[in-house]
Design a protein around this motif. Structure first.
Motif, PDB file in Angstrom:
ATOM      1  N   TRP A 179      33.156  43.815  53.625  1.00  0.00           N
ATOM      2  CA  TRP A 179      33.054  45.279  53.535  1.00  0.00           C
ATOM      3  C   TRP A 179      32.241  45.742  52.336  1.00  0.00           C
ATOM      4  N   TRP A 180      32.012  44.883  51.363  1.00  0.00           N
ATOM      5  CA  TRP A 180      31.292  45.285  50.153  1.00  0.00           C
ATOM      6  C   TRP A 180      29.833  45.658  50.438  1.00  0.00           C
ATOM      7  N   ARG A 181      29.283  45.238  51.559  1.00  0.00           N
ATOM      8  CA  ARG A 181      27.899  45.572  51.912  1.00  0.00           C
ATOM      9  C   ARG A 181      27.811  46.765  52.861  1.00  0.00           C
ATOM     10  N   ARG A 182      28.911  47.472  53.086  1.00  0.00           N
ATOM     11  CA  ARG A 182      28.869  48.565  54.039  1.00  0.00           C
ATOM     12  C   ARG A 182      27.899  49.645  53.541  1.00  0.00           C
ATOM     13  N   PRO A 183      27.353  50.464  54.470  1.00  0.00           N
ATOM     14  CA  PRO A 183      26.224  51.317  54.121  1.00  0.00           C
ATOM     15  C   PRO A 183      26.545  52.533  53.262  1.00  0.00           C
ATOM     16  N   ASP A 184      27.800  52.959  53.216  1.00  0.00           N
ATOM     17  CA  ASP A 184      28.089  54.226  52.551  1.00  0.00           C
ATOM     18  C   ASP A 184      28.440  54.088  51.075  1.00  0.00           C
ATOM     19  N   VAL A 185      28.490  52.862  50.545  1.00  0.00           N
ATOM     20  CA  VAL A 185      28.784  52.665  49.128  1.00  0.00           C
ATOM     21  C   VAL A 185      27.812  51.636  48.549  1.00  0.00           C
ATOM     22  N   ILE A 186      27.635  51.694  47.230  1.00  0.00           N
ATOM     23  CA  ILE A 186      26.935  50.638  46.490  1.00  0.00           C
ATOM     24  C   ILE A 186      27.994  49.901  45.690  1.00  0.00           C
ATOM     25  N   THR A 187      27.975  48.583  45.738  1.00  0.00           N
ATOM     26  CA  THR A 187      28.993  47.788  45.066  1.00  0.00           C
ATOM     27  C   THR A 187      28.369  46.943  43.957  1.00  0.00           C
ATOM     28  N   ILE A 188      29.089  46.869  42.843  1.00  0.00           N
ATOM     29  CA  ILE A 188      28.634  46.140  41.654  1.00  0.00           C
ATOM     30  C   ILE A 188      29.727  45.158  41.258  1.00  0.00           C
ATOM     31  N   ALA A 189      29.376  43.903  41.051  1.00  0.00           N
ATOM     32  CA  ALA A 189      30.305  42.929  40.491  1.00  0.00           C
ATOM     33  C   ALA A 189      29.973  42.734  39.021  1.00  0.00           C
ATOM     34  N   ALA A 190      30.978  42.883  38.163  1.00  0.00           N
ATOM     35  CA  ALA A 190      30.848  42.572  36.736  1.00  0.00           C
ATOM     36  C   ALA A 190      31.488  41.204  36.536  1.00  0.00           C
ATOM     37  N   VAL A 191      30.669  40.205  36.229  1.00  0.00           N
ATOM     38  CA  VAL A 191      31.115  38.811  36.314  1.00  0.00           C
ATOM     39  C   VAL A 191      31.047  38.139  34.954  1.00  0.00           C
ATOM     40  N   GLN A 192      32.180  37.567  34.530  1.00  0.00           N
ATOM     41  CA  GLN A 192      32.228  36.797  33.302  1.00  0.00           C
ATOM     42  C   GLN A 192      32.848  35.423  33.563  1.00  0.00           C
TER      43      GLN A 192
END
Length: 269
Positions: A116-129
């Motif tokens: 669902w993270w690639r769905r068209p109505d949102v932009i998703t950002i992962a902050a990865v450490q």
């Protein structure tokens, strides 16, 4: 037949499974919140992530995925590999012994947490450490964008365990780094550190660990500054570009721009 496990129904259930949701207007922050376990993933966590995707308020435009502790996610809970398994969950032996239809449905259910993270109505950002291993790597790849700390350590260890990456990570990895590099990363299970992650395009930005949260939020703010419908149309154009010919893509651009011009002018279809 293995009885279906109910989807966690409330924020308290989600947090018990290792995930927390906080909504800040048009920004939703999803936090992996089991730092003592290095945010190891389980089917319960995946069900919680799926539920969060379904329950996001319609006003949310950007989703920031972050993790507490020194590691983003050390991958799958290794108890899944043991005869005892995770209480209440089928282990790998039980999954292997199920019917073709049951096994396919189980894996598809796990994938729902990642797709669902690639769905068209949102932009998703992962902050990865820190460590983002196996399922952790694939969860980071599920997002549209990745902001990484300098200490990030990606690895795709499934093949080393006799398995394959099956949590939606193979397509974005191949799109980002190309077939040959993706094959090498997956087949060897080697580490990809911060500098190389940036060079390969796995990371949009690499920053000191102390600056990770601020950098990810700055990116979220920049995305929120643009008009929502323009961002949605642009994302759709870019997502579909690889599957279109040049002429099909420029036709898609014309159609999208016509919709934008008419929308801005207040002219309906």
């Amino acid at each position: 037949m293995t009885a279906p496990v109910p989807t966690p129904a409330s924020p308290a259930d989600w947090e018990a499974a290792g995930v927390r949701l906080e909504v800040e207007g048009e920004l939703a922050v999803v936090t992996l919140c089991q730092p003592k376990r290095r945010n190891a993933q389980s089917p319960a966590m995946w069900r919680a992530l799926t539920a969060i995707g379904r329950e996001l308020p319609g006003a949310v435009r950007v989703v920031l995925l972050r993790a507490e502790g020194v590691s983003f996610s050390a991958g799958l809970d290794r108890a899944m590999f043991t005869p005892e398994g995770i209480p209440g969950e089928p282990n790998f032996l039980a999954l292997a012994g199920s019917s073709d239809q049951e096994l396919d449905a189980a894996i598809a259910g796990y994938q729902d947490a990642f797709s669902w993270w690639r769905r068209p109505d949102v932009i998703t950002i992962a902050a990865v450490q820190g460590h983002a291993v196996g399922a952790g790597f694939q969860l980071a790849l599920a997002c549209d964008l990745r902001v990484c700390a300098e200490d990030v350590q990606f690895a795709m260890r499934e093949t080393s365990l006799g398995l394959v990456p099956d949590l939606t990570g193979t397509k974005p990895l191949t799109e980002l780094v190309g077939y040959s590099r993706a094959l090498e990363i997956c087949a060897t299970g080697r580490w990809v550190y911060g500098k190389e992650a940036a060079e390969l395009g796995l990371a949009n930005l690499v920053v000191p660990a102390a600056e990770l949260e601020a950098a990810a939020r700055d990116l979220a703010a920049a995305l929120l500054a643009a008009p929502r419908n323009a961002v949605i149309e642009t994302k759709a154009l870019l997502q579909g570009a690889a599957d279109r010919s040049y002429q099909e893509q420029i036709a898609a651009e014309r159609a999208a721009q016509a919709r934008r011009l008419r929308d801005l002018a207040g002219i309906g279809d």
